[in-house]
Scaffold this motif. Structure first.
Motif, mmCIF file in Angstrom:
data_model
loop_
_atom_site.group_PDB
_atom_site.id
_atom_site.type_symbol
_atom_site.label_atom_id
_atom_site.label_comp_id
_atom_site.label_asym_id
_atom_site.label_seq_id
_atom_site.Cartn_x
_atom_site.Cartn_y
_atom_site.Cartn_z
ATOM 1 N N ALA A 296 17.345 -17.662 1.392
ATOM 2 C CA ALA A 296 16.407 -16.535 1.405
ATOM 3 C C ALA A 296 15.807 -16.266 0.039
ATOM 4 O O ALA A 296 15.180 -15.231 -0.170
ATOM 5 C CB ALA A 296 17.115 -15.273 1.908
ATOM 6 N N LEU A 297 15.972 -17.204 -0.902
ATOM 7 C CA LEU A 297 15.512 -16.951 -2.260
ATOM 8 C C LEU A 297 14.062 -17.341 -2.488
ATOM 9 O O LEU A 297 13.527 -17.101 -3.569
ATOM 10 C CB LEU A 297 16.398 -17.713 -3.261
ATOM 11 C CG LEU A 297 17.890 -17.364 -3.223
ATOM 12 C CD1 LEU A 297 18.628 -18.119 -4.303
ATOM 13 C CD2 LEU A 297 18.090 -15.873 -3.383
ATOM 14 N N GLY A 298 13.419 -17.949 -1.481
ATOM 15 C CA GLY A 298 12.016 -18.294 -1.652
ATOM 16 C C GLY A 298 11.144 -17.059 -1.768
ATOM 17 O O GLY A 298 11.538 -15.943 -1.405
ATOM 18 N N GLU A 299 9.946 -17.262 -2.265
ATOM 19 C CA GLU A 299 9.076 -16.137 -2.561
ATOM 20 C C GLU A 299 8.703 -15.348 -1.307
ATOM 21 O O GLU A 299 8.725 -14.115 -1.305
ATOM 22 C CB GLU A 299 7.807 -16.639 -3.263
ATOM 23 C CG GLU A 299 8.082 -17.235 -4.633
ATOM 24 C CD GLU A 299 8.751 -16.235 -5.557
ATOM 25 O OE1 GLU A 299 8.376 -15.049 -5.533
ATOM 26 O OE2 GLU A 299 9.670 -16.634 -6.282
ATOM 27 N N LYS A 300 8.378 -16.024 -0.233
ATOM 28 C CA LYS A 300 7.942 -15.318 0.967
ATOM 29 C C LYS A 300 9.086 -14.520 1.584
ATOM 30 O O LYS A 300 8.937 -13.347 1.916
ATOM 31 C CB LYS A 300 7.387 -16.314 1.981
ATOM 32 C CG LYS A 300 6.134 -17.028 1.513
ATOM 33 C CD LYS A 300 5.665 -18.043 2.552
ATOM 34 C CE LYS A 300 4.428 -18.781 2.070
ATOM 35 N NZ LYS A 300 3.976 -19.801 3.057
ATOM 36 N N THR A 301 10.229 -15.167 1.727
ATOM 37 C CA THR A 301 11.371 -14.476 2.335
ATOM 38 C C THR A 301 11.871 -13.345 1.462
ATOM 39 O O THR A 301 12.119 -12.228 1.936
ATOM 40 C CB THR A 301 12.502 -15.478 2.609
ATOM 41 O OG1 THR A 301 11.996 -16.584 3.349
ATOM 42 C CG2 THR A 301 13.626 -14.825 3.384
ATOM 43 N N SER A 302 12.031 -13.600 0.172
ATOM 44 C CA SER A 302 12.548 -12.564 -0.720
ATOM 45 C C SER A 302 11.578 -11.386 -0.835
ATOM 46 O O SER A 302 11.992 -10.222 -0.933
ATOM 47 C CB SER A 302 12.823 -13.154 -2.102
ATOM 48 O OG SER A 302 11.639 -13.667 -2.678
ATOM 49 N N GLU A 303 10.273 -11.675 -0.795
ATOM 50 C CA GLU A 303 9.305 -10.584 -0.881
ATOM 51 C C GLU A 303 9.362 -9.707 0.371
ATOM 52 O O GLU A 303 9.256 -8.472 0.287
ATOM 53 C CB GLU A 303 7.894 -11.163 -1.052
ATOM 54 C CG GLU A 303 6.851 -10.151 -1.479
ATOM 55 C CD GLU A 303 7.105 -9.619 -2.884
ATOM 56 O OE1 GLU A 303 6.628 -8.500 -3.193
ATOM 57 O OE2 GLU A 303 7.779 -10.315 -3.682
ATOM 58 N N ALA A 304 9.536 -10.326 1.536
ATOM 59 C CA ALA A 304 9.662 -9.539 2.763
ATOM 60 C C ALA A 304 10.917 -8.684 2.745
ATOM 61 O O ALA A 304 10.920 -7.536 3.218
ATOM 62 C CB ALA A 304 9.676 -10.478 3.967
ATOM 63 N N ILE A 305 11.989 -9.208 2.176
ATOM 64 C CA ILE A 305 13.238 -8.428 2.078
ATOM 65 C C ILE A 305 13.057 -7.263 1.118
ATOM 66 O O ILE A 305 13.486 -6.127 1.385
ATOM 67 C CB ILE A 305 14.394 -9.348 1.648
ATOM 68 C CG1 ILE A 305 14.730 -10.343 2.766
ATOM 69 C CG2 ILE A 305 15.628 -8.527 1.287
ATOM 70 C CD1 ILE A 305 15.784 -11.359 2.375
ATOM 71 N N ARG A 306 12.404 -7.499 -0.018
ATOM 72 C CA ARG A 306 12.219 -6.420 -0.999
ATOM 73 C C ARG A 306 11.310 -5.319 -0.459
ATOM 74 O O ARG A 306 11.479 -4.149 -0.802
ATOM 75 C CB ARG A 306 11.652 -7.000 -2.292
ATOM 76 C CG ARG A 306 12.634 -7.837 -3.093
ATOM 77 C CD ARG A 306 12.064 -8.185 -4.466
ATOM 78 N NE ARG A 306 13.039 -8.878 -5.286
ATOM 79 C CZ ARG A 306 13.132 -10.205 -5.379
ATOM 80 N NH1 ARG A 306 12.279 -10.974 -4.693
ATOM 81 N NH2 ARG A 306 14.051 -10.765 -6.138
ATOM 82 N N ASN A 307 10.366 -5.682 0.366
ATOM 83 C CA ASN A 307 9.425 -4.684 0.862
ATOM 84 C C ASN A 307 10.002 -3.806 1.978
ATOM 85 O O ASN A 307 9.420 -2.778 2.307
ATOM 86 C CB ASN A 307 8.154 -5.377 1.375
ATOM 87 C CG ASN A 307 7.319 -5.935 0.242
ATOM 88 O OD1 ASN A 307 7.414 -5.471 -0.899
ATOM 89 N ND2 ASN A 307 6.505 -6.939 0.539
ATOM 90 N N TRP A 308 11.101 -4.242 2.566
ATOM 91 C CA TRP A 308 11.705 -3.451 3.630
ATOM 92 C C TRP A 308 12.765 -2.527 3.023
ATOM 93 O O TRP A 308 13.915 -2.912 2.844
ATOM 94 C CB TRP A 308 12.313 -4.364 4.692
ATOM 95 C CG TRP A 308 12.633 -3.616 5.973
ATOM 96 C CD1 TRP A 308 12.307 -2.337 6.269
ATOM 97 C CD2 TRP A 308 13.311 -4.148 7.105
ATOM 98 N NE1 TRP A 308 12.739 -2.003 7.516
ATOM 99 C CE2 TRP A 308 13.370 -3.106 8.065
ATOM 100 C CE3 TRP A 308 13.875 -5.374 7.419
ATOM 101 C CZ2 TRP A 308 13.979 -3.275 9.304
ATOM 102 C CZ3 TRP A 308 14.468 -5.546 8.652
ATOM 103 C CH2 TRP A 308 14.524 -4.505 9.586
ATOM 104 N N VAL A 309 12.373 -1.331 2.688
ATOM 105 C CA VAL A 309 13.255 -0.375 2.029
ATOM 106 C C VAL A 309 13.903 0.501 3.098
ATOM 107 O O VAL A 309 13.222 1.063 3.951
ATOM 108 C CB VAL A 309 12.468 0.488 1.023
ATOM 109 C CG1 VAL A 309 13.383 1.521 0.387
ATOM 110 C CG2 VAL A 309 11.828 -0.392 -0.031
ATOM 111 N N GLY A 310 15.202 0.630 3.046
ATOM 112 C CA GLY A 310 15.921 1.485 3.982
ATOM 113 C C GLY A 310 17.185 0.852 4.500
ATOM 114 O O GLY A 310 18.278 1.397 4.327
ATOM 115 N N PRO A 311 17.125 -0.307 5.181
ATOM 116 C CA PRO A 311 18.352 -0.900 5.708
ATOM 117 C C PRO A 311 19.279 -1.392 4.595
ATOM 118 O O PRO A 311 18.883 -1.598 3.444
ATOM 119 C CB PRO A 311 17.834 -2.080 6.557
ATOM 120 C CG PRO A 311 16.401 -1.790 6.811
ATOM 121 C CD PRO A 311 15.923 -1.029 5.621
ATOM 122 N N VAL A 312 20.519 -1.598 4.963
ATOM 123 C CA VAL A 312 21.510 -2.207 4.077
ATOM 124 C C VAL A 312 21.474 -3.716 4.317
ATOM 125 O O VAL A 312 21.663 -4.165 5.453
ATOM 126 C CB VAL A 312 22.917 -1.649 4.352
ATOM 127 C CG1 VAL A 312 23.950 -2.373 3.492
ATOM 128 C CG2 VAL A 312 22.954 -0.154 4.083
#
Length: 883
Positions: A296-312
């Protein structure tokens, strides 16, 4: 819940309030055996969860809000699980210690994050409500319609039901050179970083079971499980059903909902699905579990994870610490670590044995294969690697190797490309090994059939390029053969993980590396020893895991070891610890010399033969010479040093002999005398070096043993004592004159006495030294003869004297003429100086057997059985020559 006086008297809520909050949250706030005053004290995480729950109940809510579920659902569930003596899943599976560590570590980190966030909010907010119902929460963005706005635009038009099986080369590439170059321009603020955690568990240690622990903990909040392959999605769904969570499985929820139901849905999808649907995923998912988090360290995946604020977010991986772009870039907080070495030592996974096979001459050029940057790390260029390895002789050699050493063992071979995998499988089948090649080109049904046949033991070997490195688990797999080497530690550990699962018929996993046995840990090619940072390699031995002397071992374990660590200090420690077990032939030349020197200094009687055998490969003789010379110089055992002198004589090496002569001169008196005797015997037995060299060695050795020769000369010829005394006590021109007198007097004597006089003489001036040197070199025209004469001046050993006395006593009892001849010999030789010389020459008796203290000048012995007349005649001839 019955109200207790303690609860009512000390806390600002009643037992009825507590019971309503527990029904609302579907979790308990006070567990059995806990003190409510402690666990529900002001400022604790449970107190904050209780206050917020009571506030939502007072507001008329029937189930917890999304914000409450994001903050407290997982936290309270982990508290419930860990309050049990033995934490269990729904089906009764007891969690192991490392799995409990992952849960408890996440609970601690989650509690600390919640409390610090609340304290920060209290400092920044004025006029906060005393109950703190909404303090410190992460507020999602709200649009004009009152619904949660998408946090990221959808990157594709795909929706539910359009997901197809993606092969390894069809998966989206996370590494983007253009995006990586602009990484510094990304906004440094990451509001959700504090709520992203990760733990590291070795392959085969039960990461999936640990993930189900988080599923069990989150009852009201939904759980979204992300993995990188479709077949892993199926595996996760099967685990959920088998462990008792099948009723919670739901299809993906993509429509944003400001108030989704708190039914705790569980969904398993791929990272590709997550990237395509970013921003459209429902807020019902309050926990996101990222399987194989390193993908999940690629730019697309990591950016989607960073943009989803709220879940653990909870990431889990087996290789987090091995890749260049560390997992902590995306998941800052590590909550637990249980690596491969720990798992093997505790017996959670099977032990691992290692075997190194030196590649052929054509394969040794693998170091020239360039490294290419991949998604998250670098590896060898696969096309050039395949061109180098895909050779028919090499493939058939591999097939013969597997048949001879691993026949009947289920294994997996990693080849360099699809074509190479098929060629290796054909070679294996040609020698009678049941092998099948699989790849991303294999149809899904055909692949499933092959894997099922492998589980039924109908197939022995699976050959693949990289398809089975992840997402395939077979406890029967025993042999992992790295036919195609890799420079990626992540890829290597994933491969090894295929043979780490325990099985009743598997004693240990066997890892085969095609490298030289002495390959160091800093080599680009990753090996099991470099992965685990081990110091020594021992073929077939267990590298990690408990060593049990039990049945089941199916490979031979070598007795010798090879140091493989790249640290000079640790290599030196290996030499100290494993000196007599090191395979010297595999060491580089410099370390072979160091071993020979160290072994010579530390060799003992017990391992003398072993030390010589360990140098059997030394055809030049240089290592053996170093071993013997250092034994002479540094070893403390006198007998071994004398044995080393004899070995040096057997080498027939003039340089080694010259160094030995110099070393013997530095020994103590008694040891020096014995050493000189050994070296003189070597010179007397056979020619060594040039004649001038041998002459110099002779007189050096004679100088070391001057007392022996002086004793013989003074006993044999009384005049010698006067001449030697004049030489020692004179100086200047008189000293040179006395040296010439001594030389002239010695020239009139026999060779033995002449050599003894010149050996006993000591010069103080250059002129006298030149006189003695000329006389010595002239006398030593036959070095072997002079060596024998000097050797006769040494006293014989006690054993030989005892044997001589026994033989002499037996002769006196058997033969009467012997006693008479001895008496005549003694009487007749008193008048001549050459009696002993002539008698010994005629009888063949060596003068080495005669003690100087027993020698009477002019006394000789005649052989047993000789006539008295013969002895008298010989004694008369000696007397005449002396006169």
């Amino acid at each position: 819940m019955a109200e207790t006086p303690t609860l009512a008297a000390t806390l600002p809520f009643s037992a009825a309030d507590l019971e309503r909050a527990e029904r609302f949250a579907r979790e308990r706030f006070v567990h059995e055996g806990e003190d409510p005053q402690v666990v529900l004290a002001e400022g604790t995480a449970r107190r904050m969860a209780l206050d917020d729950a009571l506030a939502e109940i007072a507001a008329g809510r029937e189930y917890p809000s999304v914000r409450w579920r994001q903050d407290y659902s997982l936290l309270l569930g982990l508290e419930r699980l860990l309050s049990q003596d033995e934490p269990k899943l729904a089906d009764g599976t007891v969690l192991s210690a490392h799995q409990v560590d992952a849960l408890s570590g996440t609970l601690v980190a989650l509690t600390a994050e919640l409390q610090s966030r609340r304290q920060l909010a209290e400092r920044e907010t004025t006029g906060s409500a005393p109950d703190g119902g909404d303090q410190g929460r992460l507020q999602p963005a709200i649009d004009d319609g009152g619904e949660a706005a998408p946090v990221a635009a959808a990157s594709g038009d795909a929706g539910e039901g359009d997901e197809e099986f993606l092969e390894a080369d069809e998966e989206p590439i996370d590494w983007d050179e253009e995006e990586a170059s602009g990484e510094g321009a990304r906004d440094e603020e990451d509001p959700g970083a504090a709520r992203r955690f990760w733990f590291e568990h070795a392959t085969g240690a039960g990461k999936t079971v640990a993930a189900l622990g988080f599923v069990d903990a989150s009852r009201t909040g939904g759980v979204l499980i992300l993995t990188h392959r479709r077949n892993l999605v199926d595996q996760f769904l099967g685990e959920l059903r088998d462990r008792g969570y099948g009723e919670r499985i739901r299809p993906p929820r993509l429509q944003p909902d400001p108030d989704p139901p708190a039914d705790g849905p569980v969904t398993v999808e791929t990272y590709q699905w997550f990237v395509r649907n970013a921003g459209r995923i429902s807020d019902a998912y309050t926990v996101v579990i990222c399987d194989e988090a390193h993908t999940a360290l690629g730019e697309k995946t990591s950016e989607a994870i960073r943009n989803w604020v709220g879940p653990v977010f909870i990431g889990m991986t087996a290789t987090g610490a091995l890749i260049a772009r560390h997992v902590t870039d995306l998941f800052p907080t590590q909550t637990s670590r249980f690596d491969l070495a720990q798992a093997a030592r505790r017996g959670v996974i099977a032990p691992l044995r290692a075997i190194r096979i030196p590649p052929g001459p054509g394969v040794r050029s693998i170091a020239k294969v360039p490294l290419r940057r991949g998604e998250v790390d670098q590896d060898f260029d696969q096309e050039e690697l395949a061109a180098l390895l895909d050779q028919q002789p090499f493939n058939f050699a591999i097939a013969d190797l597997y048949k001879s050493r691993f026949r009947g063992m289920p294994g997996v071979i990693y080849a360099a490309g699809v074509k190479h995998a098929h060629h290796v499988a054909e070679a294996l089948r040609a020698v009678g090994v049941r092998a099948v090649a699989v790849s991303g080109e294999t149809p899904k049904r055909e692949l499933a059939r092959i894997l099922a046949s492998y589980e039924r033991c109908e197939i022995d070997v699976l050959v693949n390029a990289q398809l089975l490195a992840e997402g395939w688990n077979s406890p029967k797999a025993t042999v992992c053969m790295h036919l195609a080497p890799t420079a990626s530690r992540r890829v290597y550990q994933q491969r090894v993980g295929r043979v780490t699962r325990k099985h009743p018929q598997k004693e240990a996993g066997i890892v085969v590396d095609f490298v030289h046995p002495a390959t160091r840990n800093d080599d680009p090619v990753v090996t099991l020893h470099s992965l685990l940072d081990r110091d020594v390699y021992r073929g077939g031995a267990i590298v990690v895991g408990p060593v049990r002397r039990a049945r089941g071992r199916r490979i031979r374990v070598e007795k010798r070891v090879v140091p493989v660590t790249a640290d000079p200090e640790r290599r030196a420690q290996v030499f100290e610890r494993e000196l007599w077990r090191i395979a010297v032939e595999h060491l580089p030349w410099g370390e072979q010399q160091a071993w020979a020197m160290l072994a010579g200094a530390r060799v003992s009687q017990a391992n003398w033969r072993r030390a010589k055998a360990m140098l059997h490969f030394d055809r030049t003789g240089e290592l053996r010479r170093l071993f013997l010379i250092n034994c002479l110089r540094r070893n403390r055992n006198t007998q071994l040093r004398l044995k080393a002198l004899q070995e040096i004589g057997a080498l027939r090496d003039p340089e080694a002999f010259d160094e030995a002569v110099e070393i013997v001169g530095s020994w103590s008196r008694e040891e020096r005398r014995e050493g000189v005797r050994v070296l003189l015997q070597i010179l007397a037995d056979r020619p060594l070096g040039r004649r001038e060299q041998a002459a110099r060695w002779l007189w050096h050795l004679a100088e070391y043993s001057r007392e022996v020769h002086e004793q013989y000369a003074t006993q044999r010829w009384p005049e010698a004592k006067r001449l030697l005394g004049l030489l020692v006590n004179s100086s200047g021109t008189a000293h040179a004159r006395n040296a010439r007198k001594l030389v002239q007097a010695a020239q009139g004597q026999d060779r033995r006495l002449q050599a003894a006089l010149l050996a006993a003489a000591t010069a103080h001036t250059p002129e006298a030294q030149q006189t003695l040197d000329r006389a010595r070199m002239q006398l030593a025209r036959k070095p072997q003869a002079i060596a024998r004469e000097l050797l006769r001046n040494f006293p014989k050993g006690k054993r030989r004297r005892a044997q001589r006395k026994r033989r002499r006593g037996a002769g006196e009892q058997q033969t009467a003429p012997v006693a008479g001849s001895e008496a005549v010999s003694v009487e007749s030789t008193n008048g001549g100086a050459e009696g002993e010389q002539s008698a010994s020459e005629n009888t063949g008796t060596s003068a080495v057997d005669v003690r100087p203290e027993d020698v009477v000048p002019g006394v000789g012995e005649s052989p047993a059985g000789a006539s008295q007349e013969s002895a008298n005649a010989k004694a008369g001839e000696g007397a005449a020559e002396a006169a």
